[in-house]
Write an enzyme that holds these catalytic residues in place. Structure first.
Site: not given
Length: 952
Positions: A358, A373-374, A586, A588-590, A773, A776
């Site tokens: 995004t 993003s992060c 982060n 969203c934990t990825e 996601t 998107i």
């Protein structure tokens, strides 16, 4: 019960006056002067007593005339009428009247909410029959209906051009199976009224098609194509006003004419970088494929319109293919043959094979291209460090960055402050400030600010940290808008399994624990426990490890937080362990990247649409290879183009150059192969697909290193030693006493790739991360990330509104069996989008289309473990559990740890889910199918919470 047993709600039925008296309980809203549009287009005054009458007739139809003597029914009618009037008052717009069916929609919704399912179900079928009867009659009498007038912006009225309306609907339906222009026009006509505003005519077309989505998923494409007409008028009217009329007559948009003018206009308005105007605009405009506008579904296109397209003064002047090319040009701005690369990037984006995250879509090509993003930060243990971190959060959030904050260094409650000779108030007051900052700086007004705070399990404030999201207690010590996550060392999990004790410390007295992991952490932790036993530690507390674990699980069930993430796997398998420590993940934990006072970790994300890379024979590896190579180049370009708001982020990103390539549409890919999510075949596909993506991503990074040079901190990394992600599984196993369930099997030629990595180096320190996601995937019209299907029929709520979501693959299968009808739609609503209780559906389809709560969570963990062995970062893994208990949660999270997973994300439990049943017969987009809301416990995200989509 036969559906014709339900009397017409407009027919005469004698109901005792005593029964109706007082049913409304007094009007709760002023509807004086408000009118109702009847089906023939005439207007009548709003009368709430008719609502009471309608509800009463519905009860009588099901329960017989004895219902009029029932005090329960009497009270129910009164309460339901009040609810309906309240709901209508919220929607009331004195510039427009309510349609009669809008009111009946509320009657149906209220019946379902109140648990009167038999009455509501019969009502659904009755209304469908009546609608069909009216449609047939409308074909006969349509010629006798007086022509309606349209009111222009100038105030002038002109006759409605129904011929043009019909033509536009027919074009929108062209080439789509199962849709009917007549059905759409029938809905359009019932939503028109004399004196309708000009801009409402197109809206009536779009929303009329949208209202039919629950009957046929392809109407999502019809409504999107009709929305394109609205967008075209708006954009062309701003960019090329003289071309609106001739272009309006075309089936497709003339992008070759529009695009150069759009770029020049956006530059003139100081929205786009002037460098974009130096491209060969004719060359790139010639590559725009207007036919791809037809590939959008309504949810995706509406989301782009509301939140992504460039605008000025509220006018969206960016059209879909121009949007994709603008992003592509922004990413190619430093390429040598930038037109060729822009076209290559455009082809990937506009085909939905790959989608950038995004922030990249928001800001690419603009004057402030913050595309990452992060952002991950570590907070220092002093006031200057703490408030610098808060300021950094604000600056990073301003341009749509999602934040992960590591708070483990900050001293705890009761610890000594040397400068004042006082005692610390601990973490919570500062976390409250971080929470409020996220609210205040709401990502440029485009979406809510989003931050997640991480804390290690040994911190003295851990128990107060667990309570941060509770709805009870002192609100000054609560952070209702900030996500939280546990950063759990392996030693704690071992103590839980041994039923041992666990000691809590303040980090100012055990400063090195923050940077240690694996056996080094275990040894040093035992050293501090010995010191504490001798009384040499001021602030400490000993608890039972199992009791703390139970509280962690209780809180994640009750509030959804803190999430469970594992410190040691993130560090022991990190390719960059020579250059620092992973202190947190982060938002969203990825993402699992090193942070320190000198470095703010940054990651640049994008996701492959796995569903677009399937053939009848399985994974299309050649297409996947092309997609990954181009996608990795796009992500690597972000690092150099990016606008950095804080210097620590720029330094870190340029030094290590991490990217996070992920996937979406995993569930769709399983559907295409006829593989149930809960199966060993699905686990094998997770393994196979991720191995292929990992291989190609690493290979692409080597190619970029050969072309552009290796990243600065490559020497000393696991890559430089020939240790790839699949090899690093051994490093974790060496620090574990139990045998992990994560396997090390492989099928590709990894030996040759290891040689290439060591010889040429890597362009990027990290390559893979699977993000949620949430947005998107909507744009591309596929299931999000690695998620199972949430429900087969429901309403998705996000910042653009409420959208009916129907499982198109399921509908196609049910059509093939002759099972897709109004009764099936009603049953799916009644059973919350699940096939499990619908007897006439074959067991094979029930297995294939099992929804998220019907899939045992162990299958999600097994599939995740197979992916994790190929991923150098982590994955946003949501866990679903039906009828949760402490025992189930304990087993679930222990399994995740035993499997070697690095992180988990949201816990969603069905017991906390409340489902509203309704109809889809609306045109304002506010009431559709099955709307999902959530109670505080367990389920804290309904697939569309803006804080969950911050990465994508």
């Amino acid at each position: 019960m036969a559906t014709n047993a339900l009397p017409h709600l407009d027919s005469s039925l004698q109901i005792p006056t005593s029964f109706l008296s007082g049913t409304s309980g007094g009007s709760v809203a002023d509807f004086s002067g408000f009118q109702v549009i009847r089906r023939n287009g005439s207007l009548s005054a709003f009368d709430e007593s008719k609502i009471s009458n309608a509800i009463t007739k519905a009860f009588i139809a099901v329960e017989g005339t004895t219902a009029t003597g029932s005090r329960r029914i009497h009270d129910a009618v009164r309460e339901l009428t009040t609810q309906i009037v309240v709901a209508l008052s919220r929607r009331a717009d004195k510039a427009r009247a309510l349609h009669i069916e809008d009111i009946q929609d509320q009657v149906e919704l209220a019946l379902m909410r109140s648990g009167e399912h038999k009455v509501a179900r019969a009502y659904v079928l009755y209304r469908a029959e009546r609608a069909e009867q009216r449609r047939v009659r409308a074909q006969v009498v349509i010629q006798s209906v007086p022509a309606l007038k349209v009111r222009l912006a100038s105030g002038e009225t002109v006759p409605l051009d129904e011929v043009r309306l019909q033509r536009e609907v027919e074009m929108a339906c062209h080439g789509l199976d199962g849709v009917s222009a007549d059905a759409v026009m029938s809905e359009v006509r019932r939503n028109l009224y004399d004196g309708i505003l000009e801009h409402e005519v197109g809206l009536a077309q779009t929303m009329s098609a949208r209202s039919l989505v629950e009957q046929e998923p392809n109407y999502a494409f019809v409504s999107a194509r009709l929305l394109i007409n609205i967008l075209r008028d708006e954009a062309l009217g701003f960019v090329l006003p003289e071309a609106v009329t001739p272009m309006r007559q075309s089936v497709t948009i003339d992008y070759a004419t529009y695009f150069p003018a759009y770029i020049r206009k956006a530059i003139l308005l100081d929205i786009l970088d002037k460098e974009l105007g130096l491209f060969d605009l004719s060359r790139v405009a010639a590559a725009l494929d207007a036919s791809r506008d037809g590939n959008f579904q309504f949810l995706g296109l509406q989301t782009l319109y509301d939140r992504y397209f460039l605008h000025e003064g509220g006018v969206r002047f960016e059209l879909p293919q121009a949007f994709f090319m603008r992003v592509a040009m922004g990413l190619a701005i430093r390429e040598i043959d930038r037109e060729a690369k822009a076209i290559e990037f455009y082809q990937l984006l506009s085909s939905f094979d790959f989608m950038c995250s995004t922030p990249t879509l928001f800001n690419c090509g603009t004057l402030r291209p913050q595309l990452s993003s992060c952002f991950l930060t570590t907070i220092e243990d002093d006031l200057a460090g703490i408030f610098k971190a808060v300021k950094d959060n604000a600056l990073l959030s301003k341009y749509a960055g999602g934040l992960g904050n590591d708070w483990s260094s900050v001293r705890g409650l009761g610890s000594h402050i040397k400068g004042t000779n006082g005692q610390s108030q601990g973490l919570v007051p500062f976390l409250k400030v971080a929470n409020d900052t996220a609210i205040a700086v709401n990502q440029g007004g485009k979406r809510k600010g989003a931050v997640c705070g991480y804390l290690e399990t040994w911190h003295i404030d851990i128990e107060e940290f667990l309570d941060l999201r509770k709805n009870t207690g002192d609100d000054r010590r609560r952070t209702h808008d900030m996500n939280t996550a546990n950063w759990v060392p392996d030693l704690f999990m071992q103590r839980v399994e041994e039923d041992g004790t666990w000691t809590l410390f303040s980090p100012d007295e055990v400063p090195d624990l923050h940077d240690l992991y694996g056996r080094a952490f275990a040894e040093r932790y035992a050293h501090y426990e010995t010191k504490a036993a001798r009384g040499e530690v001021r602030v400490m507390r000993t608890v039972k490890a199992v009791e703390l674990w139970r509280k962690m699980l209780t809180m994640i069930f009750e509030t959804g937080h803190p999430w469970i993430t594992f410190k040691d796997p993130c560090n022991l398998r990190s390719p960059q362990q020579h250059a620092g420590v992973v202190h947190s993940s982060n938002l969203c934990t990825e993402i699992t990247l090193n942070t320190s006072a000198q470095e703010i970790a940054v990651c640049n994300l994008g996701s492959i649409n796995l569903a677009n890379h399937m053939t009848e024979g399985g994974l299309d590896r050649a297409r996947l290879r092309r997609t990954v190579r181009t996608a990795m180049r796009m992500l690597d370009n972000v690092i150099d183009i990016n606008f950095y708001t804080v210097p620590e982020a720029r330094a870190s990103n340029l030094r290590h150059r991490p990217v996070g390539l992920g996937i979406m549409g995993y569930q769709d890919a399983l559907y295409q192969q006829r593989i149930p999510f809960a199966s060993s075949e699905a686990v094998r596909f997770a393994d196979e697909s991720m191995e292929c993506i990992s291989y190609e991503a690493i290979s692409a990074s080597v190619d970029l290193a050969e072309e552009r040079g290796r990243y600065a901190s490559f020497d000393g990394s696991l890559w430089s030693k020939g240790i790839l992600p699949i090899d690093s599984v051994k490093l974790l196993q060496e620090h574990r006493d139990h045998t992990m369930t994560m396997t090390q099997t492989s099928t590709l030629d990894w030996g040759a790739l290891r040689v290439r990595v060591q010889k040429s180096g890597m362009r990027n320190s990290n390559t893979l991360a699977i993000a949620p996601t949430a947005t998107i995937s909507n744009i591309c019209g596929v299931t999000q990330s690695i998620e199972p299907t949430y429900q087969n029929l429901f309403v998705k709520s996000n910042m653009s509104g409420d959208f009916t979501v129907v499982n198109a693959s399921l509908v196609n299968d049910l059509k093939g069996l002759g099972l897709w009808d109004e009764v099936m739609i009603s049953d799916l609503k009644y059973f919350d989008g699940s096939l499990g209780s619908i007897d006439r559906v074959p067991e094979e389809l029930k297995r294939l289309y099992a929804t998220s709560f019907e899939v045992e969570a162990t299958w999600l963990i097994q599939a995740a473990a197979c992916r994790q062995k190929w991923i150098d970062q982590a994955q946003s893994l949501n866990l679903y559990i039906d009828q949760p208990s402490g025992r189930k949660l304990d087993a679930l999270y222990r399994e995740a740890w035993h499997a070697g997973l690095k992180t988990t994300y949201y816990l969603r439990s069905r017991s906390a889910t409340h489902v509203e049943k309704s109809t889809v017969k609306r045109t304002d987009g506010k009431l559709n199918a099955v709307a999902v809301t959530t109670a505080p416990a367990g389920v804290v995200c309904d697939m569309s919470d803006p804080t969950c989509e911050a990465c994508q």
